[in-house]
Design an enzyme around this catalytic site. Sequence first.
Site, PDB file in Angstrom:
ATOM      1  N   ARG A 169      -7.030  -0.017  15.584  1.00 28.68           N
ATOM      2  CA  ARG A 169      -5.824  -0.847  15.628  1.00 28.68           C
ATOM      3  C   ARG A 169      -5.004  -0.575  16.884  1.00 28.68           C
ATOM      4  NH1 ARG A 169      -5.276  -1.816   9.778  1.00 28.68           N
ATOM      5  NH2 ARG A 169      -3.614  -3.312   9.354  1.00 28.68           N
TER       6      ARG A 169
ATOM      7  N   LYS B 208      -9.940 -10.801   7.146  1.00 34.15           N
ATOM      8  CA  LYS B 208     -10.929  -9.752   7.498  1.00 34.15           C
ATOM      9  C   LYS B 208     -11.550  -9.144   6.241  1.00 34.15           C
ATOM     10  CE  LYS B 208      -8.193  -6.925   9.670  1.00 34.15           C
ATOM     11  NZ  LYS B 208      -6.846  -7.438   9.567  1.00 34.15           N
TER      12      LYS B 208
ATOM     13  N   ARG C 127       4.413  -5.970  10.145  1.00 31.49           N
ATOM     14  CA  ARG C 127       2.986  -5.701  10.399  1.00 31.49           C
ATOM     15  C   ARG C 127       2.458  -6.617  11.503  1.00 31.49           C
ATOM     16  NH1 ARG C 127       0.674  -6.602   4.720  1.00 31.49           N
ATOM     17  NH2 ARG C 127      -1.364  -6.016   5.536  1.00 31.49           N
TER      18      ARG C 127
ATOM     19  N   ARG D 105      -0.936 -15.787  -1.859  1.00 31.02           N
ATOM     20  CA  ARG D 105      -1.727 -14.695  -2.446  1.00 31.02           C
ATOM     21  C   ARG D 105      -0.874 -13.861  -3.398  1.00 31.02           C
ATOM     22  NH1 ARG D 105      -4.351 -11.289   1.951  1.00 31.02           N
ATOM     23  NH2 ARG D 105      -2.501 -10.020   1.901  1.00 31.02           N
TER      24      ARG D 105
ATOM     25  N   ARG E 260       0.703  -5.330  -3.499  1.00 28.10           N
ATOM     26  CA  ARG E 260       0.897  -4.263  -2.517  1.00 28.10           C
ATOM     27  C   ARG E 260       2.347  -4.222  -2.044  1.00 28.10           C
ATOM     28  NH1 ARG E 260      -3.844  -4.958   1.858  1.00 28.10           N
ATOM     29  NH2 ARG E 260      -2.179  -4.278   3.228  1.00 28.10           N
TER      30      ARG E 260
HETATM   31  P1  AMP Z   1      -4.546  -2.988   6.003  1.00 28.63           P
HETATM   32  O1  AMP Z   1      -4.987  -2.900   4.588  1.00 28.63           O
HETATM   33  O2  AMP Z   1      -5.670  -2.897   6.983  1.00 28.63           O
HETATM   34  O3  AMP Z   1      -3.629  -4.144   6.267  1.00 28.63           O
HETATM   35  O4  AMP Z   1      -3.672  -1.670   6.278  1.00 28.63           O
HETATM   36  C1  AMP Z   1      -2.499  -1.389   5.545  1.00 28.63           C
HETATM   37  C2  AMP Z   1      -1.660  -0.398   6.300  1.00 28.63           C
HETATM   38  O5  AMP Z   1      -2.381   0.837   6.481  1.00 28.63           O
HETATM   39  C3  AMP Z   1      -1.261  -0.814   7.684  1.00 28.63           C
HETATM   40  O6  AMP Z   1      -0.125  -1.646   7.700  1.00 28.63           O
HETATM   41  C4  AMP Z   1      -0.983   0.530   8.342  1.00 28.63           C
HETATM   42  O7  AMP Z   1       0.243   1.071   7.928  1.00 28.63           O
HETATM   43  C5  AMP Z   1      -2.082   1.412   7.748  1.00 28.63           C
HETATM   44  N1  AMP Z   1      -3.309   1.375   8.554  1.00 28.63           N
HETATM   45  C6  AMP Z   1      -4.512   0.866   8.199  1.00 28.63           C
HETATM   46  N2  AMP Z   1      -5.411   1.017   9.166  1.00 28.63           N
HETATM   47  C7  AMP Z   1      -4.779   1.624  10.179  1.00 28.63           C
HETATM   48  C8  AMP Z   1      -5.157   2.031  11.484  1.00 28.63           C
HETATM   49  N3  AMP Z   1      -6.397   1.832  11.935  1.00 28.63           N
HETATM   50  N4  AMP Z   1      -4.226   2.650  12.264  1.00 28.63           N
HETATM   51  C9  AMP Z   1      -2.980   2.855  11.813  1.00 28.63           C
HETATM   52  N5  AMP Z   1      -2.534   2.492  10.606  1.00 28.63           N
HETATM   53  C10 AMP Z   1      -3.428   1.875   9.779  1.00 28.63           C
END
Ligand code: AMP
Length: 282
Positions: free
Chosen positions: A88, A13, A150, A127, A139
């Site tokens: 999400r 994404k 996740r 990665r 990260r």
């Molecule tokens: P991402 O970079 O999108 O994979 O997000 C990293 C982490 O941020 C996720 O594993 C969640 O802990 C938190 N996070 C990001 N976006 C959301 C969302 N829309 N709702 C809840 N937690 C989020």
Amino acid sequence: MRIILLGPPGSGKGTQALRLVERYGIVQLSTGEMLRAAVAAGTPVGLKAKEIMASGGLVPDDVVVGIIADRIELPDAKKGFILDGFPRTVPQAEALDELLKQRHLKLDGVIELRVNESALLDRVETRVAQMRERGEEVRVDDTPEVLSKRLASYRSQTEPLIHYYSERRKLSTIDGMMTIEEVTRAIHRLLLALGAVEPKTHARTAANPAPAKTGANKAKSAKKPAKKAAKAVKKAAKAPKKVAKKATKKATKKAAKKAAKKTAKKGPKKASKKVTKKRAKR
Ligand code: AMP
């Protein structure tokens, strides 16, 4: 243009969002990025989110909805945005619908990047290894263990959005296992079909200029009548026998004439050879 990119962690994404930003000049709104910035800055939101994120859980809906509500008000989001990692959960999707409705904004579509889960772990491992090699910071939630958590969050809380948006006729699914380039092309085709972008948005940038009119190109265009003839012959084959025969003859003759005319004007040898061959056959 306002779109949502939906897909499990590691589905590409973020990569695709960056490409869309470059191509269409709209902003990427990634809640993950915003939360990481908040954690780094030590803001109240960051303090709340830090542990949850590190463990692979989801930050409370009201927190992320608040972030997005503020962010879409900023001037750079007026032209459009790509939501990456938001919504999400179903309550987040409902809150987004409400936010857009209040602002009289329309969502063009939701693009789901469908991937094979076992390949995701491989992708993340590669990665992480590459980032370590480059000496970049990895990260905390990019380890295989946290990724499993996740993925579980995605399955139980985010996957219901596929049904949510498909019921509202907003969902389109793309095979996220294709190459990055192929996925980008598929997204572009989809955006064209949705009417979210103009056909001319073929990103004619310095890196991707319009093709110059070279000799090779000109020769190609001289071949066009022959191509047309092939098409006409195919069409004629579908018609009743007698008519088909007539149409075939006519189409071949007409196209051969056209090709000969063009060739006489521009003179590429290849095209004239083709026409001669066709005549000899007849
Ligand atoms: P991402 O970079 O999108 O994979 O997000 C990293 C982490 O941020 C996720 O594993 C969640 O802990 C938190 N996070 C990001 N976006 C959301 C969302 N829309 N709702 C809840 N937690 C989020």
